[in-house]
Design a protein around this motif. Structure first.
Motif, PDB file in Angstrom:
ATOM      1  N   GLN A 161       0.819  -1.211   0.000  1.00 41.64           N
ATOM      2  CA  GLN A 161       0.000   0.000   0.000  1.00 41.64           C
ATOM      3  C   GLN A 161       0.854   1.264   0.000  1.00 41.64           C
ATOM      4  O   GLN A 161       0.580   2.211  -0.737  1.00 41.64           O
ATOM      5  N   GLN A 162       1.884   1.283   0.815  1.00 41.65           N
ATOM      6  CA  GLN A 162       2.672   2.497   1.011  1.00 41.65           C
ATOM      7  C   GLN A 162       3.690   2.739  -0.103  1.00 41.65           C
ATOM      8  O   GLN A 162       4.006   3.894  -0.408  1.00 41.65           O
ATOM      9  N   LEU A 163       4.199   1.683  -0.705  1.00 46.75           N
ATOM     10  CA  LEU A 163       5.255   1.834  -1.711  1.00 46.75           C
ATOM     11  C   LEU A 163       4.761   1.640  -3.136  1.00 46.75           C
ATOM     12  O   LEU A 163       5.503   1.893  -4.089  1.00 46.75           O
ATOM     13  N   GLY A 164       3.528   1.186  -3.278  1.00 49.80           N
ATOM     14  CA  GLY A 164       3.006   0.967  -4.626  1.00 49.80           C
ATOM     15  C   GLY A 164       3.632  -0.224  -5.328  1.00 49.80           C
ATOM     16  O   GLY A 164       3.586  -0.337  -6.552  1.00 49.80           O
ATOM     17  N   GLU A 165       4.223  -1.140  -4.556  1.00 53.85           N
ATOM     18  CA  GLU A 165       4.816  -2.340  -5.127  1.00 53.85           C
ATOM     19  C   GLU A 165       3.794  -3.477  -5.088  1.00 53.85           C
ATOM     20  O   GLU A 165       2.954  -3.551  -4.189  1.00 53.85           O
ATOM     21  N   SER A 166       3.893  -4.386  -6.041  1.00 52.60           N
ATOM     22  CA  SER A 166       2.946  -5.504  -6.093  1.00 52.60           C
ATOM     23  C   SER A 166       3.433  -6.648  -5.203  1.00 52.60           C
ATOM     24  O   SER A 166       3.702  -7.762  -5.648  1.00 52.60           O
ATOM     25  N   LEU A 167       3.551  -6.355  -3.901  1.00 55.93           N
ATOM     26  CA  LEU A 167       3.991  -7.363  -2.955  1.00 55.93           C
ATOM     27  C   LEU A 167       2.789  -8.177  -2.467  1.00 55.93           C
ATOM     28  O   LEU A 167       1.724  -7.639  -2.195  1.00 55.93           O
ATOM     29  N   SER A 168       3.002  -9.473  -2.323  1.00 58.22           N
ATOM     30  CA  SER A 168       1.938 -10.349  -1.863  1.00 58.22           C
ATOM     31  C   SER A 168       1.958 -10.448  -0.342  1.00 58.22           C
ATOM     32  O   SER A 168       3.022 -10.459   0.281  1.00 58.22           O
ATOM     33  N   SER A 169       0.782 -10.534   0.259  1.00 57.50           N
ATOM     34  CA  SER A 169       0.681 -10.748   1.696  1.00 57.50           C
ATOM     35  C   SER A 169       0.506 -12.229   2.015  1.00 57.50           C
ATOM     36  O   SER A 169       0.331 -12.600   3.177  1.00 57.50           O
ATOM     37  N   LYS A 170       0.578 -13.078   0.981  1.00 62.95           N
ATOM     38  CA  LYS A 170       0.385 -14.517   1.165  1.00 62.95           C
ATOM     39  C   LYS A 170       1.564 -15.334   0.651  1.00 62.95           C
ATOM     40  O   LYS A 170       1.892 -16.384   1.196  1.00 62.95           O
ATOM     41  N   ILE A 190      23.276 -11.420  -6.124  1.00 60.79           N
ATOM     42  CA  ILE A 190      21.998 -10.733  -5.954  1.00 60.79           C
ATOM     43  C   ILE A 190      20.969 -11.825  -5.674  1.00 60.79           C
ATOM     44  O   ILE A 190      20.966 -12.859  -6.353  1.00 60.79           O
ATOM     45  N   ASP A 191      20.116 -11.641  -4.681  1.00 60.56           N
ATOM     46  CA  ASP A 191      19.204 -12.714  -4.291  1.00 60.56           C
ATOM     47  C   ASP A 191      18.358 -13.210  -5.461  1.00 60.56           C
ATOM     48  O   ASP A 191      18.201 -14.413  -5.656  1.00 60.56           O
ATOM     49  N   ASN A 192      17.775 -12.292  -6.197  1.00 60.67           N
ATOM     50  CA  ASN A 192      16.919 -12.668  -7.321  1.00 60.67           C
ATOM     51  C   ASN A 192      17.660 -12.412  -8.630  1.00 60.67           C
ATOM     52  O   ASN A 192      17.816 -11.269  -9.052  1.00 60.67           O
ATOM     53  N   GLY A 193      18.085 -13.499  -9.257  1.00 63.93           N
ATOM     54  CA  GLY A 193      18.838 -13.379 -10.502  1.00 63.93           C
ATOM     55  C   GLY A 193      17.990 -13.361 -11.758  1.00 63.93           C
ATOM     56  O   GLY A 193      18.531 -13.375 -12.869  1.00 63.93           O
ATOM     57  N   GLY A 194      16.662 -13.326 -11.599  1.00 70.61           N
ATOM     58  CA  GLY A 194      15.788 -13.247 -12.764  1.00 70.61           C
ATOM     59  C   GLY A 194      15.114 -14.571 -13.075  1.00 70.61           C
ATOM     60  O   GLY A 194      15.015 -15.458 -12.228  1.00 70.61           O
ATOM     61  N   GLY A 195      14.610 -14.703 -14.292  1.00 69.50           N
ATOM     62  CA  GLY A 195      13.863 -15.892 -14.677  1.00 69.50           C
ATOM     63  C   GLY A 195      12.489 -15.882 -14.038  1.00 69.50           C
ATOM     64  O   GLY A 195      11.804 -14.857 -14.003  1.00 69.50           O
ATOM     65  N   SER A 196      12.084 -17.023 -13.487  1.00 64.64           N
ATOM     66  CA  SER A 196      10.746 -17.136 -12.893  1.00 64.64           C
ATOM     67  C   SER A 196      10.722 -16.729 -11.420  1.00 64.64           C
ATOM     68  O   SER A 196       9.669 -16.784 -10.778  1.00 64.64           O
ATOM     69  N   ASP A 197      11.850 -16.311 -10.878  1.00 68.99           N
ATOM     70  CA  ASP A 197      11.950 -15.933  -9.465  1.00 68.99           C
ATOM     71  C   ASP A 197      11.120 -14.677  -9.189  1.00 68.99           C
ATOM     72  O   ASP A 197      11.271 -13.663  -9.872  1.00 68.99           O
ATOM     73  N   VAL A 198      10.251 -14.731  -8.174  1.00 67.86           N
ATOM     74  CA  VAL A 198       9.399 -13.585  -7.852  1.00 67.86           C
ATOM     75  C   VAL A 198       9.772 -12.944  -6.521  1.00 67.86           C
ATOM     76  O   VAL A 198       9.046 -12.071  -6.016  1.00 67.86           O
ATOM     77  N   TRP A 244      16.078  -4.587  -1.379  1.00 62.61           N
ATOM     78  CA  TRP A 244      15.406  -5.134  -2.548  1.00 62.61           C
ATOM     79  C   TRP A 244      16.168  -6.362  -3.060  1.00 62.61           C
ATOM     80  O   TRP A 244      17.357  -6.308  -3.329  1.00 62.61           O
ATOM     81  N   SER A 245      15.442  -7.467  -3.201  1.00 66.10           N
ATOM     82  CA  SER A 245      16.057  -8.738  -3.586  1.00 66.10           C
ATOM     83  C   SER A 245      16.606  -8.736  -4.999  1.00 66.10           C
ATOM     84  O   SER A 245      17.508  -9.520  -5.318  1.00 66.10           O
ATOM     85  N   ASP A 246      16.068  -7.882  -5.852  1.00 64.77           N
ATOM     86  CA  ASP A 246      16.451  -7.885  -7.264  1.00 64.77           C
ATOM     87  C   ASP A 246      17.451  -6.788  -7.599  1.00 64.77           C
ATOM     88  O   ASP A 246      17.669  -6.491  -8.776  1.00 64.77           O
ATOM     89  N   ALA A 247      18.095  -6.200  -6.569  1.00 60.89           N
ATOM     90  CA  ALA A 247      18.974  -5.065  -6.858  1.00 60.89           C
ATOM     91  C   ALA A 247      20.298  -5.076  -6.106  1.00 60.89           C
ATOM     92  O   ALA A 247      21.318  -4.646  -6.651  1.00 60.89           O
ATOM     93  N   LEU A 248      20.306  -5.521  -4.851  1.00 64.85           N
ATOM     94  CA  LEU A 248      21.481  -5.317  -4.003  1.00 64.85           C
ATOM     95  C   LEU A 248      22.542  -6.395  -4.223  1.00 64.85           C
ATOM     96  O   LEU A 248      22.287  -7.581  -4.008  1.00 64.85           O
ATOM     97  N   ALA A 273       6.739 -10.723  -5.229  1.00 64.29           N
ATOM     98  CA  ALA A 273       5.856  -9.972  -6.106  1.00 64.29           C
ATOM     99  C   ALA A 273       4.751 -10.892  -6.603  1.00 64.29           C
ATOM    100  O   ALA A 273       4.877 -12.123  -6.577  1.00 64.29           O
ATOM    101  N   GLU A 274       3.674 -10.294  -7.063  1.00 61.13           N
ATOM    102  CA  GLU A 274       2.573 -11.100  -7.594  1.00 61.13           C
ATOM    103  C   GLU A 274       2.982 -11.822  -8.874  1.00 61.13           C
ATOM    104  O   GLU A 274       2.468 -12.894  -9.184  1.00 61.13           O
ATOM    105  N   SER A 275       3.917 -11.235  -9.619  1.00 57.00           N
ATOM    106  CA  SER A 275       4.448 -11.891 -10.815  1.00 57.00           C
ATOM    107  C   SER A 275       5.859 -11.385 -11.062  1.00 57.00           C
ATOM    108  O   SER A 275       6.271 -10.356 -10.516  1.00 57.00           O
ATOM    109  N   ASN A 276       6.608 -12.099 -11.914  1.00 57.46           N
ATOM    110  CA  ASN A 276       7.987 -11.673 -12.172  1.00 57.46           C
ATOM    111  C   ASN A 276       8.064 -10.453 -13.077  1.00 57.46           C
ATOM    112  O   ASN A 276       9.152  -9.931 -13.331  1.00 57.46           O
ATOM    113  N   ALA A 277       6.911  -9.959 -13.522  1.00 55.48           N
ATOM    114  CA  ALA A 277       6.909  -8.719 -14.302  1.00 55.48           C
ATOM    115  C   ALA A 277       7.357  -7.534 -13.451  1.00 55.48           C
ATOM    116  O   ALA A 277       7.813  -6.516 -13.983  1.00 55.48           O
ATOM    117  N   SER A 278       7.242  -7.674 -12.119  1.00 52.84           N
ATOM    118  CA  SER A 278       7.647  -6.596 -11.204  1.00 52.84           C
ATOM    119  C   SER A 278       9.115  -6.687 -10.795  1.00 52.84           C
ATOM    120  O   SER A 278       9.602  -5.822 -10.065  1.00 52.84           O
TER     121      SER A 278
END
Length: 291
Positions: A161-170, A190-198, A244-248, A273-278
């Protein structure tokens, strides 16, 4: 207060003060009240979840301030997240899981430049498990299971809600890991190297009451375009760290010979994220600088 701090710089670290938000936790009077409350909630599930909710409330504005409007390489550090008494309880649960033989050799991934792809490898002297709940895990580590469930629900909702990111609560991933010493480390990654990783946001919690600088095992993170610039963050007990998992770009430095009481435990929660598009793609400039 949230402040830019260079207090966590280790040998060789330079600059970067503007990119680290450090939240020092409650005031002395508030801290005393929290300790008194803990004595009544350590073995009560309902009260423990309430304590977790209060802890999140106490630091979430600082986390939002750190990540809102900042570049994707910001790091949030919050000391005194749960209070030392609960931290020690979580540490004991982790040790019970280890003694029960529930940990396995930890794996990670790294970029193989020769073959142009990400590959898996075993980490030296590092063991881990995924917190999935169930009767056996819950019997041994109820607070650990509830920590994962509660933080996913609360932080996923508020930060989305606060950051406008598509983060899942589940949806979440997690790892409870222990460095056994004798050179145990995490290679630069980097934790998230891409592909199907969300995986989108990494949240670390340290449970190391006997940690000292000579033990090693600091979290070292790098300037994305200059590998000579880095920050060291110590794995102190009751410290929460988020990024951020996809940046640091980061690593964990080698640990020394450790007694069982000195072993480095870290509980990592990844909000997804809800999908890897984010998920941000890794810039080629960062890849060529570090990998």
């Amino acid at each position: 207060a949230i402040v830019a701090s260079a207090a966590m710089v280790g040998g060789g670290g330079r600059g970067f003060g503007k990119r680290v938000a450090e939240n020092t936790g409650a005031t002395k009077s508030g801290g005393k009240q929290r300790v008194q409350q803990q004595g009544a909630v350590l073995h009560d599930s309902t009260q423990y979840r309430r304590a977790l909710s209060d802890a999140v409330t106490s630091m979430v504005d600082g986390m939002v301030e750190c990540f809102r409007g900042a570049d994707e390489h910001s790091v949030f550090v919050h000391d005194g997240f749960l209070g030392m008494e609960l931290c020690v309880q979580l540490r004991r649960e982790a040790e019970r899981l280890l003694d029960a033989g529930m940990f396995e050799r930890a794996q990670s991934t790294r970029f193989d430049a020769e073959h142009g792809k990400t590959v898996a490898y075993d980490k030296h002297n590092v063991l881990s498990l995924q917190v999935v709940g169930g009767e056996t895990q819950y019997d041994l580590a109820p607070k650990t299971v509830e920590y994962v469930v509660t933080l996913t629900r609360l932080l996923g909702t508020v930060l989305a809600q606060q950051l406008g990111e598509s983060l899942s609560s589940k949806i979440q991933s997690n790892k409870l890991a222990v460095c056994l010493g004798d050179g145990a480390a995490y290679d630069k990654h980097i934790d998230n190297g891409g592909g199907s990783d969300v995986r989108k946001l990494t949240i670390l919690y340290y449970m190391n009451p006997q940690w000292k600088s000579k033990h090693g095992g600091v979290l070292r993170w790098y300037d994305p375009l200059d590998k000579s610039k880095f920050y060291d963050i110590e794995p102190r007990a009751d410290r929460l760290v988020a990024f951020w998992s996809d940046a640091l770009v980061h690593e964990v430095t080698a640990t020394t010979t450790l007694t069982p009481a000195q072993r480095r435990f870290a509980l990592t929660l990844w909000l997804c994220a809800e999908s890897n598009a984010s998920v941000r793609p890794l810039p080629e400039s960062v890849r060529t600088t570090h990998f």
